[in-house]
Design an enzyme around this catalytic site. Structure first.
Site, PDB file in Angstrom:
ATOM      1  N   HIS A  55       0.791  -1.230   0.000  1.00  0.00           N
ATOM      2  CA  HIS A  55       0.000   0.000   0.000  1.00  0.00           C
ATOM      3  C   HIS A  55       0.824   1.280   0.000  1.00  0.00           C
ATOM      4  CE1 HIS A  55      -3.860  -1.899   0.258  1.00  0.00           C
ATOM      5  NE2 HIS A  55      -3.553  -2.550   1.356  1.00  0.00           N
ATOM      6  N   GLN A 156      -2.377 -13.420   4.430  1.00  0.00           N
ATOM      7  CA  GLN A 156      -3.380 -12.504   4.964  1.00  0.00           C
ATOM      8  C   GLN A 156      -4.755 -12.914   4.456  1.00  0.00           C
ATOM      9  OE1 GLN A 156      -2.037  -8.536   5.341  1.00  0.00           O
ATOM     10  NE2 GLN A 156      -4.049  -7.613   5.119  1.00  0.00           N
ATOM     11  N   GLU A 158      -8.507 -11.873   4.213  1.00  0.00           N
ATOM     12  CA  GLU A 158      -9.213 -10.592   4.320  1.00  0.00           C
ATOM     13  C   GLU A 158     -10.383 -10.483   3.348  1.00  0.00           C
ATOM     14  OE1 GLU A 158      -6.407  -7.480   3.388  1.00  0.00           O
ATOM     15  OE2 GLU A 158      -5.345  -8.768   1.977  1.00  0.00           O
ATOM     16  N   ASP A 184     -10.146  -4.764   5.105  1.00  0.00           N
ATOM     17  CA  ASP A 184     -10.643  -5.359   3.862  1.00  0.00           C
ATOM     18  C   ASP A 184     -11.697  -6.420   4.145  1.00  0.00           C
ATOM     19  OD1 ASP A 184      -9.336  -4.054   1.675  1.00  0.00           O
ATOM     20  OD2 ASP A 184      -7.467  -4.964   2.322  1.00  0.00           O
TER      21      ASP A 184
END
Length: 264
Positions: A55, A156, A158, A184
């Site tokens: 990000h 992850q 999400e 998310d």
């Protein structure tokens, strides 16, 4: 904050073992693309840093510079890679990172691909190269001998699909940490805001419970320290607390407000 305070640092080679042993670890995201920010965060006493390549505006060469800055202070640095591409995973590990966090893992097949990209044969398919981690080619045999045992592989979860497939994901051999991305996840399962809190919390509990049931380490992002105890109580032990940018903004805002109060 006393940046000079003494703290016994873990041996860098112990990081994965502490993750697997479910030692309570608290790290933070490093999103500011500069080694000075990494050093300041490392001096704060954090157990590890996770460089946010997904990000933040961080370039490939800066990843290596930021890992090197963490190494100076003997703080393990992971990298959250931009996606599932094995090239990104290998680039992060070749830079000397102690592990990777792979976002948006929603199926067992994606988790298996992550393991293959992160580990050398016979456990995986990671390519051998003369990167920084292997001493630019001068320490390849020594690096290969221990890399699989030292590298943390975190996925992850999400998405709604990941939630539905959590048992299959948690069963994948070679995955060390299953990390919940609450932001998310809340969007994906339509549980945004206060009205969705119960639904989101139930989903997080499901992910953590399945992770623990399969003998894996459960992790989660926490925007504030006040939520860590809640998730630790049900078995989470790997926490990423906020980020350097969040700390910078909150600290500046709090001190500015205090300064204005002094002028009032």
């Amino acid at each position: 904050m006393d940046l000079g305070r003494s703290k016994k640092r873990m041996d860098m080679s112990e990081f994965r073992q502490k993750c697997l042993g479910k030692t309570g670890l608290v790290g933070s995201f490093a999103a500011i693309p500069h080694p000075v920010a990494v050093e300041v965060m490392a001096l704060s006493g954090l157990d590890f840093l996770c460089i946010d390549w997904e990000h933040a505006q961080i370039s490939r060469d800066m990843i290596e510079t930021m890992v090197r800055a963490a190494d100076v202070h003997r703080v393990p640095a992971m990298v959250r890679v931009p996606g599932h591409a094995p090239e990104a995973i290998q680039a992060a590990l070749d830079s000397g990172a102690q592990g990777v966090l792979v976002p948006r893992v929603s199926t067992a097949a994606q988790a298996e691909a992550t393991v293959k990209a992160s580990r050398y044969p016979p456990q995986g398919e990671r390519g051998v190269g003369p990167g920084r981690a292997a001493g630019y080619g001068y320490r390849i045999p020594e690096y290969l001998a221990g890399a699989n045992d030292r590298t943390v592989v975190a996925v992850q979860v999400e998405t709604a699909e990941g939630l539905a497939n959590i048992d299959a994901i948690a069963a994948v051999d070679g995955v060390d940490v299953i990390f919940v991305g609450p932001g998310d996840l809340s969007v994906s399962i339509d549980a945004i805001g206060p009205q969705g809190a119960d639904k989101l919390n139930a989903a997080i509990r499901t992910i953590i419970s399945a992770t623990i049931a399969h003998g894996k380490t459960a992790g989660i992002f926490c925007a504030s320290p006040q939520t860590i105890g809640r998730w630790a109580a049900i078995g989470a032990s790997f926490f990423v607390l906020a980020s350097d940018t969040m700390f910078l903004g909150a600290g500046a805002a709090a001190n500015f407000a205090a300064a204005r109060d002094e002028l009032a």
